[in-house]
Write a protein that holds these residues in place. Structure first.
Motif, short mmCIF file in Angstrom:
data_model
loop_
_atom_site.label_atom_id
_atom_site.label_comp_id
_atom_site.label_asym_id
_atom_site.label_seq_id
_atom_site.Cartn_x
_atom_site.Cartn_y
_atom_site.Cartn_z
N ASP A 1 0.81 -1.22 0.00
CA ASP A 1 0.00 0.00 0.00
C ASP A 1 0.84 1.27 0.00
N TYR A 2 1.97 1.24 0.70
CA TYR A 2 2.80 2.44 0.84
C TYR A 2 4.13 2.34 0.09
N ASN A 3 4.28 1.28 -0.71
CA ASN A 3 5.51 1.08 -1.47
C ASN A 3 6.73 1.21 -0.56
N MET A 4 6.70 0.48 0.54
CA MET A 4 7.76 0.60 1.54
C MET A 4 9.10 0.02 1.08
N ILE A 5 9.05 -1.13 0.43
CA ILE A 5 10.28 -1.81 0.03
C ILE A 5 10.25 -2.05 -1.47
N GLU A 6 11.35 -1.66 -2.13
CA GLU A 6 11.46 -1.81 -3.58
C GLU A 6 12.62 -2.72 -3.94
N ASP A 7 12.65 -3.14 -5.17
CA ASP A 7 13.70 -4.03 -5.64
C ASP A 7 15.07 -3.39 -5.45
N GLY A 8 15.99 -4.14 -4.83
CA GLY A 8 17.34 -3.63 -4.61
C GLY A 8 17.53 -2.87 -3.32
N ASP A 9 16.49 -2.70 -2.52
CA ASP A 9 16.59 -1.97 -1.26
C ASP A 9 17.50 -2.70 -0.27
N ARG A 10 18.14 -1.91 0.56
CA ARG A 10 18.87 -2.43 1.72
C ARG A 10 18.14 -1.91 2.95
N VAL A 11 17.44 -2.80 3.63
CA VAL A 11 16.57 -2.41 4.74
C VAL A 11 17.30 -2.61 6.06
N MET A 12 17.45 -1.52 6.80
CA MET A 12 18.06 -1.59 8.13
C MET A 12 16.97 -1.76 9.18
N CYS A 13 16.89 -2.95 9.77
CA CYS A 13 15.88 -3.23 10.79
C CYS A 13 16.44 -2.86 12.16
N LEU B 1 11.29 0.51 11.42
CA LEU B 1 11.01 0.62 12.86
C LEU B 1 9.82 -0.27 13.21
N GLY B 2 9.78 -0.75 14.44
CA GLY B 2 8.77 -1.74 14.84
C GLY B 2 7.49 -1.17 15.41
N HIS B 3 7.10 0.03 15.03
CA HIS B 3 5.84 0.59 15.52
C HIS B 3 4.66 -0.09 14.84
N HIS B 4 3.66 -0.45 15.64
CA HIS B 4 2.49 -1.15 15.12
C HIS B 4 1.27 -0.22 15.10
N ARG B 5 0.12 -0.80 14.73
CA ARG B 5 -1.10 0.00 14.57
C ARG B 5 -1.50 0.70 15.86
N ASP B 6 -1.38 0.02 16.99
CA ASP B 6 -1.75 0.63 18.27
C ASP B 6 -0.86 1.83 18.59
N ASP B 7 0.45 1.72 18.28
CA ASP B 7 1.36 2.85 18.49
C ASP B 7 0.91 4.06 17.68
N ILE B 8 0.50 3.81 16.44
CA ILE B 8 0.08 4.90 15.56
C ILE B 8 -1.16 5.61 16.11
N VAL C 1 19.49 -5.89 7.07
CA VAL C 1 20.58 -5.76 8.03
C VAL C 1 19.97 -5.36 9.37
N ALA C 2 20.24 -6.14 10.39
CA ALA C 2 19.72 -5.83 11.72
C ALA C 2 20.72 -4.94 12.46
N VAL C 3 20.21 -3.93 13.15
CA VAL C 3 21.08 -3.01 13.90
C VAL C 3 20.49 -2.76 15.28
N ASN C 4 21.33 -2.91 16.30
CA ASN C 4 20.93 -2.59 17.67
C ASN C 4 21.86 -1.54 18.23
N LEU C 5 21.28 -0.58 18.95
CA LEU C 5 22.08 0.46 19.59
C LEU C 5 22.15 0.16 21.09
N ASP C 6 23.33 -0.18 21.56
CA ASP C 6 23.58 -0.39 22.98
C ASP C 6 23.86 0.98 23.59
N GLN C 7 22.87 1.48 24.34
CA GLN C 7 22.96 2.83 24.88
C GLN C 7 23.60 2.88 26.27
N LYS C 8 24.15 1.75 26.66
CA LYS C 8 24.91 1.64 27.91
C LYS C 8 24.08 1.86 29.17
#
Length: 318
Positions: free
Chosen positions: A33-45, A148-155, A74-81
Motif C-alpha cells: 500500500d505504501y511502497n515501503m520496500i522496492e527491488d534492490g533496497d537495503r533495509v536496516m531493521c 522501525l517496529g511501531h504497530h497499529r496501536d502505536d500509531i 541488516v539488523a542493527v541494535n544500539l547499545d545505549q549503555k
C-alpha cells in the motif's frame, strides 16, 4: 512427555502458524500500500530487544524468501549503555537466525541522566538521541530504508497523545522521509495489532529485553491512552479498527484546518447545475407564491404527482 503436554504443544504450533500468516499478510499489505520496500533496497531493521522489533525482523525475513523482488536485510541494535543491559542476548539470537547485523555502542544513557531531572520521563530525549545515531549509521552502511517496529496501536496512541496534549491531529505515518531528505523510515507493522504481536512473540519465545533498564518512570500519558484503548476494545469490539480506518480516510474539506484546505478562496458557482447532496430531479415542482417576505413554507404538502405547487402558508413581518 505426557499426552496433555503434546496436545498443548500442538495447539501452540497451530496458533503460532495462524498468527504468522495473519502478520505476514498485514505486513505484506502495508508494504504494498505504501511502497515501503522496492527491488534492490537495503533495509536496516532497528532492534531494541522488545517484542515488536523481534516480530518485525521475523516477518520481514519470512517475506524476503517469498517476495517477487530482491532486497537485503541488516539488523542493527544500539547499545545505549544502560546499567544491566544484557549485551550477549541480541548477538546470540541474530547469530542463530543467520542475519547480518551490527551492534552499535554509544553512551546516550549518561547524556540523558545529565540532562533530565531525577523523576522525569527520559523516553523523549532518549528516543531523539537514538534516532540521530541510527539515521547517521544508516547512511554509512548504504541503507535505503530504516524499518522501525511501531504497530497499529502505536500509531493510534500517538494520534490521541497529540490531540489531547499537543493540540495536533498528528500520528506516525507508515512511511516517512526525514527532515533532511536523507533517510526513508518505514513501519512495516503499521497494520498489525499489538495483542497479536505480543502473543506471537510469546509463542516464538523471543529473548525479550525489558525497557526498564534505565530506571525511567513509565510514560504516564501514553499509558493512560493505552488503558483507554484497551477499555474501548473490551467494551466496543471493532472500535479500534474503525479509528484506524478513519485515519486512512481523512477529508480536509470537511475539517477546520486552513492549511490543509483553502477555505478562504472557496466560492460558489452560480451557474453550476444542482447535484451532489441534493439533485434537481429529486425535488418536487416548486411554485412559490410569495418569497418577498420571510415566511413559513410547508414542504410536506408536496403532492406525489410533483405537479402541485407548494404555497407560502404563513408570512412573518418583523
Amino acid at each position: 512427555m505426557s499426552e496433555l503436554a503434546q496436545e498443548t504443544i500442538k495447539k501452540n504450533i497451530t496458533r503460532m502458524n495462524k498468527l504468522q500468516k495473519r502478520l505476514r499478510r498485514e505486513v505484506g499489505s502495508a508494504i504494498a500500500d505504501y511502497n515501503m520496500i522496492e527491488d534492490g533496497d537495503r533495509v536496516m531493521c532497528c532492534l531494541s530487544g522488545g517484542k515488536d522489533s523481534y516480530a518485525m525482523l521475523d516477518i520481514l525475513l519470512n517475506l524476503q524468501q517469498r517476495a517477487p523482488i530482491k532486497f537485503e536485510i541488516v539488523a542493527v541494535n544500539l547499545d545505549q549503555k544502560q546499567p544491566g543491559f544484557p549485551e550477549d542476548v541480541l548477538p546470540r539470537y541474530l547469530d542463530q537466525v543467520g542475519v547480518a547485523y551490527h551492534i552499535l555502542e554509544k553512551d546516550t544513557y549518561s547524556i540523558v541522566k545529565e540532562k533530565i531531572p531525577e523523576g522525569k520521563t527520559t523516553c523523549s530525549l532518549c528516543s531523539r538521541l537514538r534516532r540521530g545515531t541510527l539515521y547517521g549509521f544508516a547512511q554509512r552502511i548504504g541503507a535505503t530504508k530504516i524499518a522501525l517496529g511501531h504497530h497499529r496501536d502505536d500509531i493510534i496512541e500517538t494520534m490521541f497523545l497529540n490531540m489531547f496534549y499537543g493540540g495536533k491531529m498528528k500520528a506516525m505515518p507508515p512511511k516517512l522521509l526525514s527532515d533532511d531528505g536523507a533517510n526513508m523510515v518505514i513501519r512495516p507493522l503499521a497494520y498489525c495489532r499489538e495483542k497479536d504481536i505480543a502473543e506471537y512473540a510469546k509463542l516464538k519465545e523471543f529473548p525479550i529485553i525489558p525497557c526498564n533498564l534505565c530506571g525511567s518512570q513509565e510514560n504516564l500519558k501514553r499509558q493512560a491512552i493505552k488503558d483507554m484503548m484497551k477499555q474501548w476494545d473490551k467494551q466496543h469490539p471493532g472500535r479500534i479498527e474503525t479509528i484506524f480506518t478513519a485515519m486512512q480516510n481523512t477529508a480536509p474539506s470537511q475539517g477546520v484546518d486552513r492549511e490543509q484546505f483553502d477555505f478562504v478562496s472557496l466560492k460558489r458557482d452560480p451557474n453550476a447545475p444542482m447535484k451532489g447532496d441534493v439533485a434537481e430531479a429529486d425535488l418536487p415542482a416548486f411554485d412559490f407564491l410569495d418569497i418577498s417576505n420571510s415566511g413559513h413554507i410547508n414542504l410536506d404538502e408536496a403532492a406525489p404527482d410533483r405537479g402541485q405547487r407548494i404555497d407560502v402558508v404563513e408570512t412573518f413581518q418583523p
